[in-house]
Enzyme design. Structure first.
Site, PDB file in Angstrom:
ATOM      1  N   ARG A  68      74.618  19.635  19.339  1.00 26.00           N
ATOM      2  CA  ARG A  68      74.943  18.599  20.330  1.00 26.00           C
ATOM      3  C   ARG A  68      74.770  17.196  19.750  1.00 26.00           C
ATOM      4  NH1 ARG A  68      72.063  16.404  25.013  1.00 26.00           N
ATOM      5  NH2 ARG A  68      73.558  15.901  26.672  1.00 26.00           N
ATOM      6  N   HIS A  72      77.633  14.369  19.966  1.00 24.09           N
ATOM      7  CA  HIS A  72      77.412  13.076  20.612  1.00 24.09           C
ATOM      8  C   HIS A  72      77.487  11.919  19.616  1.00 24.09           C
ATOM      9  CE1 HIS A  72      75.722  14.050  24.822  1.00 24.09           C
ATOM     10  NE2 HIS A  72      76.506  15.025  24.416  1.00 24.09           N
ATOM     11  N   ASN A  97      72.375  10.604  26.872  1.00 17.56           N
ATOM     12  CA  ASN A  97      71.415  11.013  25.840  1.00 17.56           C
ATOM     13  C   ASN A  97      69.947  10.892  26.240  1.00 17.56           C
ATOM     14  OD1 ASN A  97      73.472  11.574  23.953  1.00 17.56           O
ATOM     15  ND2 ASN A  97      73.588   9.413  23.359  1.00 17.56           N
ATOM     16  N   HIS A 196      78.599  25.811  24.396  1.00 20.26           N
ATOM     17  CA  HIS A 196      77.647  26.124  25.466  1.00 20.26           C
ATOM     18  C   HIS A 196      77.321  27.614  25.540  1.00 20.26           C
ATOM     19  CE1 HIS A 196      78.605  22.149  27.789  1.00 20.26           C
ATOM     20  NE2 HIS A 196      77.889  21.960  26.688  1.00 20.26           N
ATOM     21  N   THR A 197      77.720  28.350  24.518  1.00 16.62           N
ATOM     22  CA  THR A 197      77.293  29.744  24.417  1.00 16.62           C
ATOM     23  C   THR A 197      75.831  29.833  23.989  1.00 16.62           C
ATOM     24  OG1 THR A 197      77.822  31.888  23.422  1.00 16.62           O
ATOM     25  CG2 THR A 197      78.035  29.983  22.006  1.00 16.62           C
ATOM     26  N   SER A 251      73.308  35.834  27.744  1.00 10.47           N
ATOM     27  CA  SER A 251      73.550  35.805  26.295  1.00 10.47           C
ATOM     28  C   SER A 251      73.076  34.454  25.777  1.00 10.47           C
ATOM     29  CB  SER A 251      75.030  36.022  25.977  1.00 10.47           C
ATOM     30  OG  SER A 251      75.263  35.985  24.581  1.00 10.47           O
ATOM     31  N   ASP A 256      78.535  33.496  20.579  1.00  7.51           N
ATOM     32  CA  ASP A 256      79.608  34.476  20.760  1.00  7.51           C
ATOM     33  C   ASP A 256      80.563  33.987  21.843  1.00  7.51           C
ATOM     34  OD1 ASP A 256      78.179  34.777  23.109  1.00  7.51           O
ATOM     35  OD2 ASP A 256      77.433  36.787  22.650  1.00  7.51           O
TER      36      ASP A 256
END
Length: 334
Positions: A68, A72, A97, A196-197, A251, A256
């Site tokens: 991230r 950003h 942030n 976002h996994t 998960s 994935d």
């Protein structure tokens, strides 16, 4: 005859614009290379990998945090490590942030180890880029060759961070527009959302979906009911918004395509995630079809994600004599 001539002139101008943009893109890629530090810091990739591995062993969430940080950074002033600068009006204190961006101490540790091996050679911007790639790989994602040769920016841009970074509260058209502003397309929007996994999100970023959503008196109707109940217990109206929930339910730490499978069943945590399939624009913008493709084809997602990361890492880098190689990632050189 005049109309034909003016049409020709218009087409010619459009062609020239396309060629100029292509040339600029080619120049950026020519200035960055995968072997930039081969002679000046040959062990760079091993050093960064070791430090990232240690950080993730200590805290699994750090993989998402480092990824991230790179995201950003690149969306504001390009990939120039401006997010790392400690300034009263810096990007760290921008709304997207503050109390959110993290992992700065890991970047400090990596920079220290790199400086011990090859002082004054490797930029903080390149360290961020490599650390993001390694975070994905160490979480189970595909690897890719990182283009290197960025230099560090001399200024931060808090206003740019407040205005330009995609927000979990943005509508789909706004998100697509913010990506387009940095030359990323709809495929990049969906593929990079797949980051976002892994990772967590604070209640403050999604609690608006849990109670009286848009004046309905209940939770967001696109949110799975059992998940809504769990989140309401985690994030009561009286909470300070700092509790965290996993971004990819069931998960948590594996990189994935499960995130996309969750979207199909209403289990996207952030509104900006679920909108990829639930928005009225999801069909016309192709985000829905991409979510469906990625949900059933892990290799396609992992390949597209890597390609989009390479594109994002090439946003307006400082090269040549522009910027500097910071000695300390938190401050410009004196």
């Amino acid at each position: 005859m005049k109309r034909s001539f003016s049409s020709f002139i218009h087409l010619r101008r459009c062609f020239l614009v396309v060629m100029i943009l292509f040339a600029l893109s080619s120049v950026v890629k020519a200035q960055l290379s995968t072997d930039f530090y081969q002679q000046t810091c040959p062990n760079l990739l091993k050093i960064v990998r070791t430090e990232v591995q240690n950080a993730i062993k200590s805290e699994m969430r750090m993989a998402a945090s480092l990824l991230r940080l790179h995201f950003h950074d690149c969306f504001v002033n390009g990939c120039d490590a401006s997010i790392l600068l400690d300034l009263p009006d810096g990007e760290k204190s921008a709304f997207p942030n503050v109390n959110s961006a993290r992992g700065f101490e890991v970047i400090d540790a990596i920079k220290s180890s790199v400086e011990s091996a090859c002082s004054g050679v490797v930029s903080c911007a390149d360290i961020l880029t490599i650390a993001a790639r390694d975070s994905v790989v160490l979480s189970g994602g595909n690897s890719w060759k990182v283009l290197l040769g960025r230099r560090d920016g001399l200024v931060a841009n808090q206003t740019g961070a407040n205005v330009g970074l995609p927000s979990p509260f943005d509508t789909l058209d706004v998100i697509i527009s913010k990506f387009a502003n940095v030359s990323l397309n709809v495929t990049d929007v969906v593929a990079l959302s797949g980051a976002h996994t892994i990772g967590l999100a604070r209640c403050a970023t999604f609690s608006n979906r849990l109670f009286n959503f848009q004046g309905t008196g209940g939770p967001d109707s696109t949110l799975d009911s059992s998940m809504a109940t769990d989140l309401q217990n985690l994030c009561p109206v009286t909470s300070d918004g700092n509790n965290t929930a996993v971004l990819d339910r069931n998960s948590t730490d594996l990189f994935d395509n499960h995130y996309f499978q969750n979207l199909l069943t209403g289990k996207g945590l952030l509104s900006s995630d679920q909108l990829l399939i639930s928005s009225d624009l999801a069909d016309t913008t192709s985000t829905k079809s991409l979510v469906q493709s990625y949900s059933s084809n892990s290799n396609l997602f992992l390949t597209d994600f890597a390609n989009s990361m390479i594109k994002m890492g090439s946003i307006s880098p400082l090269t040549g004599s522009a910027g500097e190689i910071r000695k300390n990632c938190r401050v410009v050189n004196s």
